[in-house]
Motif scaffolding. Structure first.
Motif: not given
Ligand code: ATP
Length: 493
Positions: A103-105, A113-122, A124-126
């Motif tokens: 979804l992000i790509e 960074d493929y960690s769940p924390q980072n995926l969630e951050r992206i 939310r931020e976008h």
């Protein structure tokens, strides 16, 4: 030139009996495909080419045809039960589920960074929302991709087994048998081609992401003390390709065109064998018709690496409808798998060579057969005067020769049948009598038949026929007695 779309390719594949979604009479079944009369031949030719190149005509790689369902402990030892996962996000409104990284790509955002924390951050931020209904997305949740089944008559927890998601483990569990077969010497490889199953969250893009597909894979065992001693290296060192190391990606630099030899000297690869297998892979992909301009080698970032890998390179193909996407991965799996299986099984999975105990390290090139064929079809697809011509390399073409009587009546049909009978034991040939000659040529061009033999009025007078070439549409006239020899010459037989 207009860019090929995925819809055009899907439509060709369906129209011409190459590949289509399974169970269409029940509305289809996402992620599962059937291969039709043309597709099955193409697939077989591609796999045969791979097997010849990497197994049959090598001195050091042995084949295996392993079980799809293995002892469930295999997948505990391999780490797949705990770690073969994707991060899934679910729409809070319509409950559609997505693979978070995809979804992000799709938003054009690169992930480092493929960690769940980072995926969630992206997300939310976008403010990434559900593509289906615009709803809010859940936090990323773990989703194991292995299909489970039950073995035996009782469907209990203890009876759970897994459909293999990769073929590699079949090679590791048979390491002892093969090390004896290889006369207790290193290096040697074990290869297999076979079906694998992954319960992908969102199968999509035709055969690019399936739930059932085939992998062609080699586990190549090396002595870690001799990791930089590859006697075949000169065969690949001049292979030149765009290479995109993790450092270049982090610094947002473009991939750099380099030879495998230069890249090895610059320390790009974990060792010489790893470099060799990248080079050898590229040589085969190029041999089956993928141009080097459409291939690149991309190193995995640390955060992308599979749990077993010390370093991985993807060979990516530049699909006009998807961009650069992985078709093959080449990982340095070190001694991870042998050590894990030794621990879980209690077996001694090492070799003793000249009195020294050695746990081999493993370089693993792993091709997705569907993705390689998708790339091949993409590269072969061309349009001439509004007609599709599939320029598959001759060697891989499902049929080599079509035989056509110019007119649908005797004595043309009789003569065509005679010529077909004369050719059919030497070439994959077919006889096509239906429709106008133009339509028959067009149909043959769409499935990549390199040569068309036409029986016309002159044939009946002087026993000559025309050979029509798929790629140029040019025709030459030859005596029927010289037909076999002439076709062999063009096919390089
Ligand atoms: P991806 O990141 O696209 O999910 P992967 O890194 O998980 O792929 P590997 O585990 O390296 O893939 O599998 C080896 C090869 O199998 C890949 O290079 C690819 O060509 C192919 N492959 C992986 N998943 C699929 C799939 N769902 N459908 C078709 N081919 C696949």
């Amino acid at each position: 030139m207009k860019k090929l779309t995925l819809d055009e390719l899907v439509s060709l594949c369906k129209r011409r009996g190459i590949i289509f979604l399974t169970s269409e009479i029940y509305g289809g079944y996402a992620g599962f495909f059937d291969w039709g009369p043309v597709g099955v031949e193409l697939r077989k030719n591609v796999v045969d080419s791979w097997w010849n190149y990497f197994v049959r005509f090598r001195e050091d790689v042995y084949g295996l045809f392993g079980a799809i369902i293995m002892h469930p402990k295999v997948w505990e030892a391999s780490g797949h039960v705990d770690r073969f996962i994707d991060w899934l996000v679910e729409c809070k409104k319509c409950h559609a589920r997505y693979k978070a990284e995809e979804l992000i790509e799709e938003q054009g955002i690169e992930i480092t960074d493929y960690s769940p924390q980072n995926l969630e951050r992206i997300i939310r931020e976008h403010n990434i929302r559900c593509p289906n209904c615009g709803g809010e997305l859940s936090e990323p949740k773990k989703f194991n991709l292995m299909f489970e089944t039950y073995v035996g008559s009782v469907k209990s927890e203890e009876a759970i087994a897994y459909m293999r998601p990769e073929t590699a483990q079949g090679m590791f569990i048979n390491f002892k048998i093969y090390s004896v077969y290889a006369r207790n010497q290193l290096p040697f490889g074990i290869a297999q081609v076979g079906k694998v199953f992954r319960n992908e969250i969102a199968p999509r893009n035709f055969i690019f992401r399936c739930r059932e597909f085939e992998i062609a894979e080699i586990e190549y065992f090396i002595n870690p003390a001799e990791a930089n001693e590859c006697p075949y290296f000169s065969e690949v060192k001049n292979v030149t390709v765009k290479i995109w190391t993790k450092e270049m990606q982090k610094k947002e630099q473009e991939p750099k065109e380099m030879s495998i030899g230069e890249a090895y000297d610059e320390g790009v690869f974990s060792n010489m064998w790893h470099a060799y297998w990248v080079g050898e892979s590229l040589k085969w992909l190029n041999k089956i018709g993928l141009s080097m301009e459409n291939l690149r080698v991309r190193e995995h970032l640390e955060t992308e690496l599979a749990h077993y890998s010390a370093q991985t390179f993807d060979i990516e193909y530049n699909f006009p409808f998807l961009g650069w996407k992985e078709i093959e991965g080449i990982a340095n799996r070190t001694d991870y798998d042998l050590k894990r299986h030794a621990k879980f099984s209690g077996e001694k999975l090492y070799m003793v060579i000249n009195g020294e105990k050695i746990i081999p390290h493993v370089i693993e090139p792993s091709w997705g057969v569907e993705r390689v064929i998708l790339a091949l079809l993409t590269e072969a697809y061309s349009v001439k005067e509004n007609r599709v011509v599939l320029k598959i390399p001759y060697e891989l073409a499902p049929y080599k020769v079509g035989v056509y009587p110019l007119l649908k009546r005797e004595p043309f049909i009789k003569k065509a049948r005679e010529i077909f009978m004369q050719l059919k034991n030497d070439f994959e040939a077919f006889l096509d009598i239906s429709g106008s000659i133009g339509k028959r040529y067009a149909r043959a061009d769409e499935i990549g038949v390199p040569f068309g033999i036409t029986i016309d009025h002159q044939t009946l007078e002087d026993d000559t026929v025309t050979i029509r070439f798929r790629d140029t549409w040019e025709q030459i006239r030859v005596k029927t007695s010289e037909l076999k020899e002439t076709l062999n010459k063009y096919l390089n037989k």
